[in-house]
Design a protein around this motif. Structure first.
Motif, PDB file in Angstrom:
ATOM      1  N   PHE A 117      29.222  58.339  -8.078  1.00 53.31           N
ATOM      2  CA  PHE A 117      29.843  57.025  -7.931  1.00 53.31           C
ATOM      3  C   PHE A 117      31.134  56.941  -8.744  1.00 53.31           C
ATOM      4  O   PHE A 117      31.232  57.500  -9.843  1.00 53.31           O
ATOM      5  N   GLN A 118      32.116  56.225  -8.203  1.00 52.03           N
ATOM      6  CA  GLN A 118      33.295  55.864  -8.968  1.00 52.03           C
ATOM      7  C   GLN A 118      33.062  54.444  -9.481  1.00 52.03           C
ATOM      8  O   GLN A 118      33.033  53.490  -8.705  1.00 52.03           O
ATOM      9  N   LEU A 119      32.869  54.315 -10.790  1.00 48.19           N
ATOM     10  CA  LEU A 119      32.431  53.052 -11.371  1.00 48.19           C
ATOM     11  C   LEU A 119      33.576  52.358 -12.114  1.00 48.19           C
ATOM     12  O   LEU A 119      34.272  52.972 -12.919  1.00 48.19           O
ATOM     13  N   ILE A 120      33.725  51.062 -11.844  1.00 46.32           N
ATOM     14  CA  ILE A 120      34.725  50.233 -12.523  1.00 46.32           C
ATOM     15  C   ILE A 120      33.971  49.214 -13.368  1.00 46.32           C
ATOM     16  O   ILE A 120      33.241  48.373 -12.834  1.00 46.32           O
ATOM     17  N   ALA A 121      34.134  49.320 -14.694  1.00 46.16           N
ATOM     18  CA  ALA A 121      33.397  48.439 -15.600  1.00 46.16           C
ATOM     19  C   ALA A 121      34.113  47.097 -15.771  1.00 46.16           C
ATOM     20  O   ALA A 121      35.335  47.029 -15.846  1.00 46.16           O
ATOM     21  N   GLY A 122      33.333  46.028 -15.828  1.00 48.34           N
ATOM     22  CA  GLY A 122      33.875  44.694 -16.065  1.00 48.34           C
ATOM     23  C   GLY A 122      32.840  43.828 -16.740  1.00 48.34           C
ATOM     24  O   GLY A 122      31.668  44.206 -16.842  1.00 48.34           O
ATOM     25  N   ASP A 123      33.246  42.671 -17.209  1.00 45.13           N
ATOM     26  CA  ASP A 123      32.292  41.747 -17.799  1.00 45.13           C
ATOM     27  C   ASP A 123      32.299  40.425 -17.044  1.00 45.13           C
ATOM     28  O   ASP A 123      33.275  40.082 -16.379  1.00 45.13           O
ATOM     29  N   VAL A 124      31.188  39.706 -17.159  1.00 42.08           N
ATOM     30  CA  VAL A 124      31.038  38.422 -16.474  1.00 42.08           C
ATOM     31  C   VAL A 124      31.825  37.369 -17.250  1.00 42.08           C
ATOM     32  O   VAL A 124      31.629  37.185 -18.448  1.00 42.08           O
ATOM     33  N   THR A 125      32.719  36.658 -16.555  1.00 43.42           N
ATOM     34  CA  THR A 125      33.570  35.672 -17.214  1.00 43.42           C
ATOM     35  C   THR A 125      33.254  34.234 -16.822  1.00 43.42           C
ATOM     36  O   THR A 125      33.641  33.312 -17.538  1.00 43.42           O
ATOM     37  N   TYR A 273      27.716  42.445 -18.556  1.00 40.83           N
ATOM     38  CA  TYR A 273      28.592  43.537 -18.123  1.00 40.83           C
ATOM     39  C   TYR A 273      28.087  44.092 -16.790  1.00 40.83           C
ATOM     40  O   TYR A 273      26.880  44.115 -16.525  1.00 40.83           O
ATOM     41  N   VAL A 274      29.017  44.539 -15.968  1.00 41.03           N
ATOM     42  CA  VAL A 274      28.663  45.052 -14.644  1.00 41.03           C
ATOM     43  C   VAL A 274      29.504  46.282 -14.321  1.00 41.03           C
ATOM     44  O   VAL A 274      30.510  46.557 -14.977  1.00 41.03           O
ATOM     45  N   PHE A 275      29.064  46.994 -13.311  1.00 42.60           N
ATOM     46  CA  PHE A 275      29.837  48.067 -12.692  1.00 42.60           C
ATOM     47  C   PHE A 275      30.142  47.690 -11.249  1.00 42.60           C
ATOM     48  O   PHE A 275      29.246  47.227 -10.518  1.00 42.60           O
ATOM     49  N   VAL A 276      31.366  47.882 -10.841  1.00 40.99           N
ATOM     50  CA  VAL A 276      31.727  47.791  -9.426  1.00 40.99           C
ATOM     51  C   VAL A 276      31.812  49.216  -8.901  1.00 40.99           C
ATOM     52  O   VAL A 276      32.462  50.075  -9.497  1.00 40.99           O
ATOM     53  N   ILE A 277      31.113  49.476  -7.786  1.00 41.01           N
ATOM     54  CA  ILE A 277      31.125  50.818  -7.192  1.00 41.01           C
ATOM     55  C   ILE A 277      32.285  50.903  -6.202  1.00 41.01           C
ATOM     56  O   ILE A 277      32.300  50.216  -5.181  1.00 41.01           O
TER      57      ILE A 277
END
Length: 286
Positions: A117-125, A273-277
């Motif tokens: 997977f190509q994962l893009i990390a982000g947080d819930v705002t 925190y989340v990952f977008v695939i």
């Protein structure tokens, strides 16, 4: 004058003076050990009056002394409370830091185990109480490579939902528990042999849970507790992402298929925190 102090008269005067000195000495010694009656009255009266005055004065002095002690105790308690509050604040900060570090560690571990997977990390705002089970906002958007319909997972790789709207620096994620969407997630029940397939949507009857529909009645090995994952029969969700576990089966009235209630594996009430695939080269997500 000379005649007055001559002879016997001078002797008599000296004798009188000596007698007065002796009487005075005896009198002084008697007064040191025993008071005369008037002196006794004066002494007793003075003692009683002093007692009347002394007791109120003592009580007043004791009252103000207690006030001073209470004031000192209050100030000491205030200082101690400040120290306690500071200590609790530090404990809370340490606890939150530990939680954050644990989540970030899980994200790193999952990313290391998922090179496919190509994962893009982000947080819930942002997340509205009105649409709590429907959607949330994350801190990554077009600038980070996020596009519409990209799947979103938590730090452990469990499915949360998909991106439905993208801005330059943020995105809106539709949660799998949303009951307002007409789109479902193609899912498979993990059982020995061939998996049983169905479609996952947010449950209207069980808020915060999922409904898996169109499960074949012919499928064997189905039981409460079976794990549900993405089937891979979709252009949006890659195969094998954990969705949840079956808590109960329900009849859909057709006699051909049945449905199941699924509890999400991800704790959707505690998302930080989340990952977008994002798609790998050659993979197309719509």
């Amino acid at each position: 004058m000379g005649k007055f102090f001559s002879g016997g008269r001078l002797f008599g005067l000296l004798a009188l003076i000596i007698l007065l000195v002796v009487v005075a000495g005896v009198s002084l010694r008697s007064r040191s050990t025993q008071l005369a009656l008037p002196e006794k009255w004066i002494h007793d009266t003075e003692s009683v009056v002093s007692g009347w005055v002394y007791e109120p004065v003592f009580q007043v002095d004791t009252f103000f002394s207690h006030l001073r002690d209470l004031q000192a105790l209050y100030e000491e308690n205030a200082q101690l409370q400040t120290l306690v509050n500071q200590d609790q604040g530090l404990r809370t900060e340490v606890y939150l830091e530990k939680q954050q570090n644990q989540i970030l560690k899980q994200m790193l571990q999952y990313k290391g185990k998922s090179p496919q997977f190509q994962l893009i990390a982000g947080d819930v705002t942002a997340r509205s109480p009105i649409s709590w089970n429907d959607e949330l906002t994350i801190s990554v958007g077009e600038k980070a490579g996020v596009s519409r319909n990209y799947p979103v997972i938590n730090q452990s790789g469990q499915l949360i939902g998909r991106v439905v709207a993208v801005a330059e620096y943020s995105s809106t994620v539709e949660l799998i528990t949303s009951s307002t969407t007409s789109d479902g997630v193609s899912a498979a029940i993990v059982i020995p042999g061939s998996p049983a397939y169905g479609v996952i949507q947010g449950s209207r009857a069980h808020v915060g849970f999922l409904t898996m529909q169109f499960i074949s009645q012919l499928a064997s090995g189905l039981k409460v507790g079976n794990q549900v994952v993405t089937s891979g029969l979709s252009d949006i969700y890659p195969k094998g992402i954990v969705i949840g576990n079956i808590t109960q089966f329900e009849s859909d009235g057709t006699g051909i298929t049945r449905s199941a209630v699924v509890k999400p594996a991800a704790n959707l009430n505690a998302l930080d925190y989340v990952f977008v695939i994002a798609p790998q080269p050659g993979q197309v997500l719509q």
